[in-house]
Scaffold this active site. Structure first.
Site, short mmCIF file in Angstrom:
data_model
loop_
_atom_site.label_atom_id
_atom_site.label_comp_id
_atom_site.label_asym_id
_atom_site.label_seq_id
_atom_site.Cartn_x
_atom_site.Cartn_y
_atom_site.Cartn_z
N ASP A 28 25.57 74.28 -20.28
CA ASP A 28 24.71 75.01 -19.36
C ASP A 28 24.98 74.46 -17.95
OD1 ASP A 28 22.52 76.59 -18.51
OD2 ASP A 28 21.04 75.09 -19.08
N THR A 29 24.20 73.48 -17.50
CA THR A 29 24.43 72.91 -16.16
C THR A 29 25.68 72.03 -16.13
OG1 THR A 29 23.10 70.95 -16.65
CG2 THR A 29 21.96 72.84 -15.68
N THR B 101 24.83 67.17 -19.12
CA THR B 101 24.91 66.38 -20.35
C THR B 101 26.34 65.90 -20.57
OG1 THR B 101 23.15 67.71 -21.32
CG2 THR B 101 24.49 66.43 -22.84
N LEU B 102 27.30 66.83 -20.55
CA LEU B 102 28.67 66.44 -20.86
C LEU B 102 29.31 65.61 -19.77
CD1 LEU B 102 30.24 69.31 -22.93
CD2 LEU B 102 29.73 66.97 -23.58
N ASP C 292 18.16 75.36 -30.58
CA ASP C 292 16.73 75.44 -30.84
C ASP C 292 15.93 75.86 -29.61
OD1 ASP C 292 17.25 72.88 -29.46
OD2 ASP C 292 15.09 72.58 -29.72
P1 IMP Z 1 23.43 70.99 -19.84
O1 IMP Z 1 23.33 69.50 -19.65
O2 IMP Z 1 22.56 71.72 -18.87
O3 IMP Z 1 24.85 71.50 -19.86
O4 IMP Z 1 22.72 71.31 -21.20
C1 IMP Z 1 23.33 71.24 -22.38
C2 IMP Z 1 22.32 71.15 -23.49
O5 IMP Z 1 21.13 71.91 -23.19
C3 IMP Z 1 22.87 71.74 -24.75
O6 IMP Z 1 23.52 70.77 -25.52
C4 IMP Z 1 21.62 72.28 -25.42
O7 IMP Z 1 21.02 71.26 -26.19
C5 IMP Z 1 20.71 72.64 -24.31
N1 IMP Z 1 20.76 74.09 -24.00
C6 IMP Z 1 21.32 74.68 -22.92
N2 IMP Z 1 21.18 76.02 -22.96
C7 IMP Z 1 20.50 76.29 -24.10
C8 IMP Z 1 20.04 77.52 -24.72
O8 IMP Z 1 20.24 78.65 -24.24
N3 IMP Z 1 19.39 77.37 -25.89
C9 IMP Z 1 19.14 76.16 -26.48
N4 IMP Z 1 19.56 75.01 -25.94
C10 IMP Z 1 20.22 75.06 -24.75
#
Ligand code: IMP
Ligand code: MG
Length: 177
Positions: free
Chosen positions: A103-104, A107-108, A159
């Site tokens: 998403d953003t 996390t990775l 989830d």
């Molecule tokens: P990031 O750090 O924003 O890239 O978020 C990644 C994490 O957010 C993923 O591993 C998911 O656990 C959670 N996430 C992001 N988008 C969704 C969604 O649409 N549904 C459920 N979980 C999400």
């Protein structure tokens, strides 16, 4: 389908997911031919995708798990990422991270920054779903299954407040107006 306070509708079928997983596995099998992999599965969300894709890999591999949490119970990334790196020396290893959705990218980015300190031979990511338009940090993702718009989805490991991970298909939240 109603989960907690929101209504969800089918968005990506189990059949469609299976064909994407097959394609990704084929690419990985081709790219890593003759090498060995250390696979890191990001919990909890990637557990179903990982279980499906690792069974299609023909590359010798070791599997590690990493539990990451950035979301809490809301539908928006909190920006705060908590995780513990597996107790293993990744130096000179070919690491492949298996993630459910990016998403953003926060996390990775946190996880890859920590893993790069081991000086691995290579470090790549396979994600089933990407919401590229939501990126806060630009992160290189070698294997992307499905690009989706900035909507909230559940199922196939994903989830909403710990519900819906077991659904075989992926569902999207219907805007509540
Ligand atoms: P990031 O750090 O924003 O890239 O978020 C990644 C994490 O957010 C993923 O591993 C998911 O656990 C959670 N996430 C992001 N988008 C969704 C969604 O649409 N549904 C459920 N979980 C999400
Ligand atoms: Mg996740």
């Amino acid at each position: 389908m109603q989960i907690h306070d929101h209504v969800f509708e089918k968005f990506i079928s189990a059949d469609e997911i299976a064909s994407v997983v097959n394609r990704l596995a084929k690419e990985i099998n081709d790219d890593y031919s003759g090498k060995e992999l250390v696979i890191i599965i990001i919990l909890k969300g990637a557990f179903i995708f990982a279980a499906d894709i690792v069974r299609l890999l023909q590359i010798p591999n070791r599997i590690e798990f990493l539990s990451a949490n950035s979301y809490g119970s809301s539908m928006n990334s909190s920006g705060v990422v908590e995780f513990t790196v597996p107790d293993y020396n990744f130096k000179d290893k070919h690491i492949l991270i298996i993630e459910d959705i990016i998403d953003t990218g926060l996390t990775l980015t946190s996880i890859t920054t920590a893993l790069q300190k081991f000086s691995p031979a290579s470090l790549e990511i396979v994600t089933l779903i990407s919401k590229s338009s939501m990126r806060i940090i630009d992160i290189h993702v070698k294997y992307v299954g499905i690009e989706i718009p900035p909507i909230f989805i559940i199922g196939y490991g994903l989830d909403y407040d710990e519900r819906g991970r077991n659904l075989p298909d992926i569902y999207s939240k219907i805007p509540s107006g």
